[in-house]
Write a protein that holds these residues in place. Structure first.
Motif, PDB file in Angstrom:
ATOM      1  N   TRP A 256     -57.243 -32.440  17.803  1.00  7.36           N
ATOM      2  CA  TRP A 256     -57.515 -32.139  16.392  1.00  7.36           C
ATOM      3  C   TRP A 256     -58.620 -31.117  16.228  1.00  7.36           C
ATOM      4  O   TRP A 256     -58.738 -30.506  15.173  1.00  7.36           O
ATOM      5  N   SER A 259     -56.145 -28.680  15.985  1.00  4.80           N
ATOM      6  CA  SER A 259     -55.053 -28.792  15.041  1.00  4.80           C
ATOM      7  C   SER A 259     -55.505 -28.945  13.604  1.00  4.80           C
ATOM      8  O   SER A 259     -54.731 -28.690  12.699  1.00  4.80           O
ATOM      9  N   HIS A 260     -56.769 -29.364  13.374  1.00  3.78           N
ATOM     10  CA  HIS A 260     -57.163 -29.253  11.981  1.00  3.78           C
ATOM     11  C   HIS A 260     -57.439 -27.813  11.592  1.00  3.78           C
ATOM     12  O   HIS A 260     -56.889 -27.338  10.602  1.00  3.78           O
ATOM     13  N   VAL A 263     -54.471 -25.927  10.555  1.00  2.00           N
ATOM     14  CA  VAL A 263     -54.010 -25.969   9.174  1.00  2.00           C
ATOM     15  C   VAL A 263     -54.585 -24.782   8.409  1.00  2.00           C
ATOM     16  O   VAL A 263     -53.906 -24.155   7.599  1.00  2.00           O
ATOM     17  N   TRP A 307     -62.296 -32.438  11.876  1.00  2.00           N
ATOM     18  CA  TRP A 307     -61.082 -32.898  12.544  1.00  2.00           C
ATOM     19  C   TRP A 307     -60.963 -34.412  12.601  1.00  2.00           C
ATOM     20  O   TRP A 307     -59.859 -34.950  12.645  1.00  2.00           O
ATOM     21  N   HIS A 309     -61.118 -36.604  10.512  1.00  2.00           N
ATOM     22  CA  HIS A 309     -60.433 -37.332   9.443  1.00  2.00           C
ATOM     23  C   HIS A 309     -58.972 -37.615   9.788  1.00  2.00           C
ATOM     24  O   HIS A 309     -58.297 -38.314   9.042  1.00  2.00           O
ATOM     25  N   HIS A 310     -58.514 -37.068  10.920  1.00  2.00           N
ATOM     26  CA  HIS A 310     -57.187 -37.459  11.397  1.00  2.00           C
ATOM     27  C   HIS A 310     -57.253 -38.747  12.204  1.00  2.00           C
ATOM     28  O   HIS A 310     -56.238 -39.237  12.662  1.00  2.00           O
ATOM     29  N   SER A 328     -65.227 -33.535   5.147  1.00  2.00           N
ATOM     30  CA  SER A 328     -63.924 -33.194   4.574  1.00  2.00           C
ATOM     31  C   SER A 328     -64.019 -32.974   3.066  1.00  2.00           C
ATOM     32  O   SER A 328     -63.347 -32.110   2.522  1.00  2.00           O
TER      33      SER A 328
END
Lengths: 559, 319, 210, 96
Positions: A256, A259-260, A263, A307, A309-310, A328
């Motif tokens: 993440w 991967s965050h 986004v 990140w 928050h995933h 976030s």
């Protein structure tokens, strides 16, 4: 006003051939270092993958009409949604706007003859192709069933599918992103035309700069985390193996960390595109230009710190949950500001409803919904209830697909006349834009609802109380599919039958509109000069009709 | 299955989460209404060629507006964070648990052991108004215990314990399922959360034998051996549906007709080519050597139970 | 004066800007590389902080002699690389070629030493899996990281050697002049690979010596 | 060949100095590793590694003469690495 208009001497006009006529052999395309041709190569490849990923999810939505499934085994279902995720994220969304419109428009926007490293640019397309061929191999060899997130120990130990080739494909395509990022950053730093100061850069150029930074700094972490998965799966090196003291959650942190920000790799370019489109079709400068720039930069940097928050239910500590939750909420502020600024850009405008504007308005609506549902997921208690459910699925699709694809379409239509020299059929495009917005909402609003009611994601069989929502959603997906296919038809048609576009059909500002359509190999007939801030629409005539009678170029002077 | 098995707020915590959800929905709705309203108004009023007044707004005003809504948004978001975080902090400070229940997840079932030694599979019985703490671990991949009625979810990790604490305030039968993708039968790794009165809980505890009954063990095997991959309605692999097969007359490929008794079912598992059913290709793998005799008994018991409907069919559709 | 026309490439107006671009581009790429290795270092740090004793035991089995020889080899190669770059800037073609040759040779020597070390490790069965001799279990994580960290580093070095040899060939044939922008990028990359080793050395070889 | 002998001297002197400093630091690091300092060992080793990296970057990679932009870019990777370490450790150190 006359000094701002480009006047080409006839001899020079005859000298300048368009980039499309610089060679007609296949090899002249495959070995090109022209950023415009590479953009076209990218556009063709990502379109192909968009439809492969689309077929995969079409099958999934069809299967989900029945709560007990009807034509797939669970393994096939799992492979279908996994390949959809992998292809759409890495082979469509990440390269979508940067590698096509970024490649085509960015150098022209800043007045450069090409990107900083043209051969690296071509290499990045070949890296994309190599990564893509691994993914095609995965498709042909029976697929991969880990979900696009590759979580161990399922991916490293328990999955019986082509995990390693899939991971290698993503690994390689990651380096294609890094190459593009390095190239764009060097381009923006060193190849701006005389007078093109940082605060005269169009917002699309800014968004390309920030997104390049994110690509360069985030992608390597994904590469390493996938390498570790491969090492564990192939050689048994126990990096995430809990039985010897490894931690599968560490993989999630690394994953993440990329991967965050990924986004933002998808949505920042979209923000850049719609800023251009709003300004052009509202005939206004972008409201709060400086704030828009700061917002982009803030999102780019703070986006790296959220990140976790995933991972609110992943076994992360409660303190870390609160820290990531706080960050976030912080990163949501600049996004909100951008929405307000786009709205304010419309104020006192001369708003036209051409297709790019309709797509951009669609973006604004979907981005607002997606962003606000992001607030729900940033707050720990609601995220605990909603994570891994369709609520999350709907949330990130609204941003990444609703937002990014709408903006992608807005950009395609906006720059289509520049790229091809032709006009597309306006009414068909408007129709497709409306169908896309309606189809999208019909697909995902039911998913928000059933997600909050308790429908988990990645479910092949599901409790029959959710069937009504799934059927609605599948109906919306069918509509969306039609809306995605329509542009293929009318844009393809326009290539051969469309009216000649002229150099600046929208009466837009920006250097890319001050050169012939399609542009010549080195973009400009004369070195461009920039003399004013971007989006000077108020200076160059307010009504579209005026513009059409006397085509006026925006700022600067390409003499 | 009823929707209330998912949506009932079965604890005070769940009610708090719902309240927060409603608050956020109202705020978001207001923002959407504001933005959509403004956009619609601007689109109509400033439509190309309309007679509305145009012209620049003063730059100083622009800046003030910008700073104004930046500040307003920041304060709003900080307030929302504070609200959500304080809910979370109070949820963390749970009182001493009165009841600790062990949960072991494996592909693709939940094994639950109560302090009394009572065990159950894919069902979780808890007493109402009691502080319950689940102590969870996984035997293989990452799973996630999801209790929609409690608005709770927690990943279940291999070689590590994770916990869920709750205090249910409503009796009833609610859904329980896996929320972290864990492989083939992820979507049927589901069961029931049964909230009962403390008296019923003790009665239930006393009544349940220690250990699984055969059919449930068989169901677990059926899933873990991969039988369910083919023997599932809707599977594209052409394999007989096992529902109702026990006791029925079966037409075999070689023309014989046999009654599907226990011996027949056993042969089908260990010697699949001996009694091939008419109309099906010879795809069934040979499991002799792969399963112990005891496991065969459980599997047969499970297939039998599919005809008597005492165990749910593992398709998550209808228990 | 050497002819510079072969040095200038699209889309640059002059060689100074092109040189700046190559340097800057390489630094952007190195920022990316830092994060690539950061993911490994972060994993190492997490695991070591929770398995300090296991990591000490495991690290004691690394071959410090090979590791230290390689440290000296790489530091020396950075010296020759710097000399090559400086010689190139002032157009000392022969010195440039010699220094590049030395750099590549030192790089190859590093790989050979590394190979000998790997051979010794494998002989002792220090590969996580069946027959892995060390206890407790977490020692396997150290050795897993060992293979990945040194392997990824060796791959970077191999790529570096390849580039150095390619550049040498081009210089030698006169395809591109030495004072062009190419040396700039090659040198920065080489030093980066060296820097990674500076961090790997204490984490892998020096842990568990006291 | 238009390099004078003066060029040659300056060409070698700086890099040689930096190189000897690096070798010396490496030797100190190696030696200190055998002293029983407990947790101090890794601290000493890492501090020396940071100093070595700095020497290498400043003198051999010539960041000394680099533009501000290059210096910023060079430190960016490190900043982002700090984000990664701090936030990841915020989870692990508070898991309890």
């Amino acid at each position: 006003m006359s000094e701002m208009t480009l006047q080409y001497a006839p001899t020079e006009e005859s000298v300048a051939t368009s980039y499309l006529d610089e060679g007609h052999t296949v090899l002249s395309w495959l070995l090109t270092t022209d950023h415009k041709r590479i953009a076209i190569l990218y556009a063709l490849s990502i379109t192909a993958f968009f439809f492969i990923g689309g077929v995969a999810i079409g099958l999934v939505r069809l299967e989900l009409i029945s709560p007990t499934g009807w034509f797939m085994t669970s393994d096939e279902y799992n492979r279908a949604f996994t390949i959809h995720g992998i292809i759409m994220v890495w082979f469509f969304l990440v390269p979508s706007i940067p590698a096509t419109m970024g490649n085509f428009v960015l150098p022209m926007m800043i007045g450069a003859p090409d990107v900083a490293f043209p051969r690296l640019n071509l290499l990045s397309w070949y890296l994309y192709l190599i990564g893509a061929s691994f993914t095609v191999y995965v498709l042909l060899s029976g697929g991969v069933d880990t979900g696009w997130t590759f979580y161990p120990p399922f991916s490293s130990t328990y999955s019986h599918s082509s995990v390693v080739p899939a991971a290698i494909g993503v690994f390689v395509v990651g380096f294609s992103s890094i190459a593009t990022g390095v190239n764009f950053m060097a381009t923006v730093h060193l190849l701006r035309a005389p007078g093109m100061t940082w605060f005269r850069l169009p917002l699309f150029a800014w968004s390309m700069y920030v997104v390049s930074m994110v690509m360069v700094l985030a992608t390597p972490v994904l590469a390493m985390s996938l390498l570790l998965i491969c090492a564990e799966r192939l050689f048994g090196l126990p990096i995430f193996d809990a039985s010897v003291g490894g931690d599968p959650v560490l993989f999630q942190h690394l994953f993440w960390f990329y991967s965050h920000p990924a986004v933002y790799i998808m949505i920042l370019p979209a923000m850049g595109v719609v800023s251009e489109v709003f300004a052009c079709f509202a005939r206004r400068r972008v409201f709060g230009y400086a704030f828009m720039v700061y917002a982009l930069l803030t999102i780019g940097v703070v986006g790296f710190m959220v990140w976790g928050h995933h991972m609110f239910v992943a076994g992360q500590s409660p303190l870390a949950n609160l820290i990531f939750s706080f960050l976030s909420f912080i990163v949501a502020v600049p996004s909100a500001i951008k929405v307000f600024n786009w709205t304010a850009t419309l104020y006192r405008g001369q708003i036209g409803f051409e297709a790019p504007m309709l797509y951009a308005l669609g973006f604004l609506g979907l981005f607002t919904i997606g962003g606000l549902t992001g607030l729900f997921l940033a707050s720990v208690p609601i995220d605990i209830a909603a994570t891994d459910s369709y609520f999350v699925v709907a949330h990130f699709h609204t941003i990444m697909v609703g937002g990014t694809v709408s903006a992608f379409m807005a950009g395609i239509h906006y720059w289509w006349p520049k790229v091809t020299g032709r006009r597309y059929h306006e009414f068909a495009a408007q129709l497709a834009a409306i169908a896309m917005f309606l189809g999208f909402n019909l697909t995902f609003i039911p998913q928000f609802i059933m997600g909050w009611l308790g429908m988990p994601r990645r479910y092949h069989f599901y409790p029959d109380v959710f069937q009504i929502w799934h059927v609605l959603s599948s109906g919306g997906a069918a509509m969306l599919a039609v809306a995605y296919l329509m542009p293929l038809g009318y844009l393809g048609w326009s290539l051969f039958n469309g009216d000649r576009a002229g150099d600046n059909p929208w009466g837009a500002t920006g250097l890319e509109w001050q050169t012939p359509s399609p542009p010549p190999k080195r973009n400009f007939l004369r070195p461009p000069q920039v003399t004013s801030a971007p989006y000077q629409y108020h200076d160059i005539g307010r009504a579209r009709e005026e513009v059409e009678q006397a085509p006026v170029e925006g700022r600067g002077d390409a003499r | 299955m009823k929707l209330t098995e998912f949506t009932t707020a079965a604890s005070d915590y769940a009610a708090h989460v719902d309240a927060l959800f409603i608050l956020l929905s109202v705020v978001s709705g207001a923002v959407v209404a504001l933005v959509a309203g403004l956009i619609t108004y601007f689109l109509i009023r400033y439509h190309k060629g309309s007679g509305a007044p145009r012209g620049e707004t003063p730059e100083r005003l622009d800046r003030e507006i910008e700073i104004g809504w930046t500040a307003a948004t920041s304060f709003l978001f900080l307030f929302l964070f504070w609200w959500a975080a304080s809910r979370q902090l109070s949820a963390l400070a749970t009182p001493e648990p009165a009841l600790e229940i062990h949960v072991v997840a494996k592909q693709w079932m939940w094994r639950i052991q109560h302090p009394s030694g009572a065990r159950e599979i894919d069902e979780l019985h808890v007493p109402v108004h009691t502080n319950v703490r689940l102590i969870m671990t996984s035997q293989d991949a990452i799973h996630d215990l999801y209790l929609p009625a409690l608005r709770l979810k927690q990943d279940v990790l291999p070689d590590r314990y994770t916990y869920l604490s709750f205090n249910a305030t409503k009796t009833g039968v609610f859904h329980l399922t896996c929320a972290e993708f864990c492989g083939t039968d992820h979507s049927v790794m589901a069961g029931r959360l049964v909230v009962v009165t403390p008296e019923e809980y003790s009665r239930w505890n006393a009544a349940v034998p220690e250990g699984d009954d055969l059919a449930h063990q068989g169901k677990a095997l059926f899933l873990s051996l991969g039988c369910s991959g083919c023997h599932t309605p809707g599977s594209t692999v052409h394999a007989p549906d096992l529902k109702g097969v026990y006791g029925s007359a079966v037409q075999l490929a070689d023309g014989r007709t046999v009654t599907a008794d226990e011996a027949y079912l056993r042969d089908c598992i260990l010697l699949p080519d001996k009694n091939r059913v008419a109309g099906f290709p010879p795809l069934m793998p040979n499991f002799s050597g792969a399963v112990t005799p005891g496991q065969v008994i459980s599997l047969v018991a499970y297939v039998k139970s599919l005809s008597s409907q005492s165990v749910d069919t593992g398709q998550g559709a209808s228990p | 004066m050497t002819d510079l026309s072969g040095a200038l490439q699209e889309p640059w107006p002059d060689l100074r800007l092109q040189r700046e671009a190559v340097g800057l581009g390489m630094w952007f790429f190195l920022a990316s590389e830092v994060l690539f290795f950061a993911a490994l270092f972060c994993s190492y740090a997490i695991y070591r902080s929770f398995n300090a004793e296991a990591f000490r035991i495991a690290a004691a089995h690394t071959k410090i002699v090979y590791g230290s020889i390689n440290m000296v080899l790489l530091l020396t190669s950075s010296l020759t690389m710097t000399v090559a770059l400086r010689a190139a800037t002032i157009q000392l073609r022969r010195l440039t070629l010699l220094s590049l040759g030395a750099t590549a040779a030192l790089g190859v020597a590093f790989l050979v030493t590394k190979g000998l070390e790997y051979y010794a490790d494998i002989n002792e069965n220090l590969v996580p899996g069946p027959g892995f001799p060390l206890k407790p279990a977490a020692t396997a994580i150290f050795w897993g990281l060992y293979w990945i960290m040194t392997g990824v580093h060796a791959l970077h070095l191999t790529a570096g050697i390849g580039v150095v040899i390619a550049v040498m060939t081009l210089f030698w044939r006169g395809t591109i002049p030495v004072q062009g922008s190419t040396m700039e990028g090659v040198a920065i990359y080489w030093h980066f690979v060296d820097t990674v080793w500076i961090f790997l050395y204490p984490l892998i070889y020096l842990a568990g010596r006291s | 060949m238009n390099g004078s002998s003066g060029d040659h001297e300056t060409l070698w002197r700086g890099p040689l100095l930096a190189w000897s400093a690096l070798l010396a630091l490496a030797a100190i690091s190696l030696g200190s590793a055998y002293l029983p300092l407990g947790a101090g060992n890794v601290a000493v080793n890492l501090v020396i590694a940071v100093v070595m990296a700095a020497v290498l970057a400043i003198f051999l990679m010539d960041l000394r003469n680099g533009t501000t932009l290059v210096r910023i870019v060079a430190s960016t990777g490190l900043f982002w690495m700090i984000f990664m370490f701090v936030l990841t450790f915020s989870d692990y150190l508070s898991r309890g």
